[in-house]
Design a protein around this motif. Structure first.
Motif, PDB file in Angstrom:
ATOM      1  N   VAL A 154      15.753  -7.911  -7.955  1.00 50.75           N
ATOM      2  CA  VAL A 154      16.979  -7.170  -7.652  1.00 50.75           C
ATOM      3  C   VAL A 154      16.613  -5.871  -6.935  1.00 50.75           C
ATOM      4  CG1 VAL A 154      18.970  -5.963  -8.642  1.00 50.75           C
ATOM      5  CG2 VAL A 154      18.306  -8.196  -9.519  1.00 50.75           C
ATOM      6  N   LYS A 155      15.539  -5.227  -7.384  1.00 47.09           N
ATOM      7  CA  LYS A 155      15.069  -4.009  -6.711  1.00 47.09           C
ATOM      8  C   LYS A 155      14.666  -4.341  -5.263  1.00 47.09           C
ATOM      9  CE  LYS A 155      11.902  -0.197  -6.953  1.00 47.09           C
ATOM     10  NZ  LYS A 155      11.177   0.698  -7.782  1.00 47.09           N
ATOM     11  N   GLY A 156      13.956  -5.443  -5.057  1.00 46.93           N
ATOM     12  CA  GLY A 156      13.576  -5.874  -3.718  1.00 46.93           C
ATOM     13  C   GLY A 156      14.792  -6.170  -2.857  1.00 46.93           C
ATOM     14  N   LEU A 157      15.819  -6.774  -3.459  1.00 57.35           N
ATOM     15  CA  LEU A 157      17.063  -7.042  -2.743  1.00 57.35           C
ATOM     16  C   LEU A 157      17.713  -5.736  -2.308  1.00 57.35           C
ATOM     17  CD1 LEU A 157      19.340  -8.917  -1.776  1.00 57.35           C
ATOM     18  CD2 LEU A 157      20.272  -8.828  -4.106  1.00 57.35           C
ATOM     19  N   SER A 158      17.728  -4.756  -3.183  1.00 60.78           N
ATOM     20  CA  SER A 158      18.296  -3.447  -2.872  1.00 60.78           C
ATOM     21  C   SER A 158      17.558  -2.806  -1.702  1.00 60.78           C
ATOM     22  CB  SER A 158      18.224  -2.545  -4.105  1.00 60.78           C
ATOM     23  OG  SER A 158      18.636  -1.240  -3.806  1.00 60.78           O
ATOM     24  N   GLU A 159      16.243  -2.866  -1.715  1.00 60.73           N
ATOM     25  CA  GLU A 159      15.439  -2.294  -0.629  1.00 60.73           C
ATOM     26  C   GLU A 159      15.681  -3.051   0.681  1.00 60.73           C
ATOM     27  OE1 GLU A 159      11.529  -2.516  -2.269  1.00 60.73           O
ATOM     28  OE2 GLU A 159      11.878  -0.838  -3.643  1.00 60.73           O
ATOM     29  N   PHE A 160      15.749  -4.370   0.612  1.00 59.53           N
ATOM     30  CA  PHE A 160      16.003  -5.184   1.805  1.00 59.53           C
ATOM     31  C   PHE A 160      17.367  -4.842   2.408  1.00 59.53           C
ATOM     32  CE2 PHE A 160      17.896  -9.089   3.593  1.00 59.53           C
ATOM     33  CZ  PHE A 160      17.032  -9.276   4.663  1.00 59.53           C
ATOM     34  N   LEU A 161      18.379  -4.681   1.572  1.00 61.44           N
ATOM     35  CA  LEU A 161      19.722  -4.360   2.050  1.00 61.44           C
ATOM     36  C   LEU A 161      19.776  -2.997   2.724  1.00 61.44           C
ATOM     37  CD1 LEU A 161      21.767  -5.784  -0.926  1.00 61.44           C
ATOM     38  CD2 LEU A 161      21.700  -6.682   1.397  1.00 61.44           C
ATOM     39  N   GLN A 162      18.978  -2.066   2.240  1.00 57.76           N
ATOM     40  CA  GLN A 162      18.915  -0.754   2.889  1.00 57.76           C
ATOM     41  C   GLN A 162      18.267  -0.869   4.260  1.00 57.76           C
ATOM     42  OE1 GLN A 162      17.021   1.936   0.163  1.00 57.76           O
ATOM     43  NE2 GLN A 162      18.662   1.762  -1.338  1.00 57.76           N
ATOM     44  N   ASP A 163      17.293  -1.752   4.404  1.00 61.61           N
ATOM     45  CA  ASP A 163      16.622  -1.955   5.691  1.00 61.61           C
ATOM     46  C   ASP A 163      17.550  -2.588   6.722  1.00 61.61           C
ATOM     47  OD1 ASP A 163      14.291  -0.859   4.699  1.00 61.61           O
ATOM     48  OD2 ASP A 163      13.353  -2.805   4.286  1.00 61.61           O
ATOM     49  N   VAL A 164      18.358  -3.548   6.292  1.00 61.04           N
ATOM     50  CA  VAL A 164      19.239  -4.247   7.237  1.00 61.04           C
ATOM     51  C   VAL A 164      20.628  -3.624   7.307  1.00 61.04           C
ATOM     52  CG1 VAL A 164      18.018  -6.439   7.026  1.00 61.04           C
ATOM     53  CG2 VAL A 164      19.974  -5.994   5.549  1.00 61.04           C
ATOM     54  N   ILE A 165      20.866  -2.611   6.484  1.00 57.92           N
ATOM     55  CA  ILE A 165      22.153  -1.902   6.432  1.00 57.92           C
ATOM     56  C   ILE A 165      23.305  -2.895   6.263  1.00 57.92           C
ATOM     57  CG2 ILE A 165      23.591  -0.116   7.485  1.00 57.92           C
ATOM     58  CD1 ILE A 165      21.113   0.626   9.187  1.00 57.92           C
ATOM     59  N   GLN A 166      23.245  -3.638   5.194  1.00 55.73           N
ATOM     60  CA  GLN A 166      24.254  -4.657   4.910  1.00 55.73           C
ATOM     61  C   GLN A 166      24.868  -4.393   3.545  1.00 55.73           C
ATOM     62  OE1 GLN A 166      25.423  -7.457   6.710  1.00 55.73           O
ATOM     63  NE2 GLN A 166      26.862  -7.419   5.033  1.00 55.73           N
ATOM     64  N   PRO A 167      26.182  -4.161   3.475  1.00 53.54           N
ATOM     65  CA  PRO A 167      26.804  -3.990   2.158  1.00 53.54           C
ATOM     66  C   PRO A 167      26.904  -5.328   1.437  1.00 53.54           C
ATOM     67  CG  PRO A 167      28.486  -3.951   3.849  1.00 53.54           C
ATOM     68  CD  PRO A 167      27.160  -4.042   4.554  1.00 53.54           C
ATOM     69  N   ILE A 168      26.795  -5.268   0.145  1.00 52.81           N
ATOM     70  CA  ILE A 168      26.898  -6.485  -0.665  1.00 52.81           C
ATOM     71  C   ILE A 168      27.508  -6.097  -2.012  1.00 52.81           C
ATOM     72  CG2 ILE A 168      24.588  -6.309  -1.631  1.00 52.81           C
ATOM     73  CD1 ILE A 168      24.387  -9.365  -1.380  1.00 52.81           C
TER      74      ILE A 168
END
Length: 80
Positions: A36-50
């Protein structure tokens, strides 16, 4: 991030330039806290809300330490 399924969905959503917000339910059933932490970091990189909807209790809030966590109490939900 060790969950290629969610990562693929996010990449397709971004590639198609969809402006909607992705909603995924109950990720705790198939992801551990580090994922989940990795998902959070990935989403910040791609600037995608979820939006992650998790049917859990307050004891699990630490699972989402890198996310904005909001809790709806049992009085609001009618299936308890």
């Amino acid at each position: 991030m060790n969950n290629p399924g969610i990562k693929t969905i996010i990449k397709i959503h971004k590639m198609c330039e969809l402006k909607s917000c992705l909603v995924i339910c109950n990720v705790a059933h198939y992801m551990v806290a580090d994922q989940v932490k990795g998902l959070s970091e990935f989403l910040q990189d791609v600037i995608q809300p979820i939006l992650l909807i998790e049917f859990t209790d307050m004891k699990q809030a630490s699972f989402y330490s890198d996310c904005n966590f909001y809790y709806i109490d049992r009085d609001f939900v009618d299936w308890y």
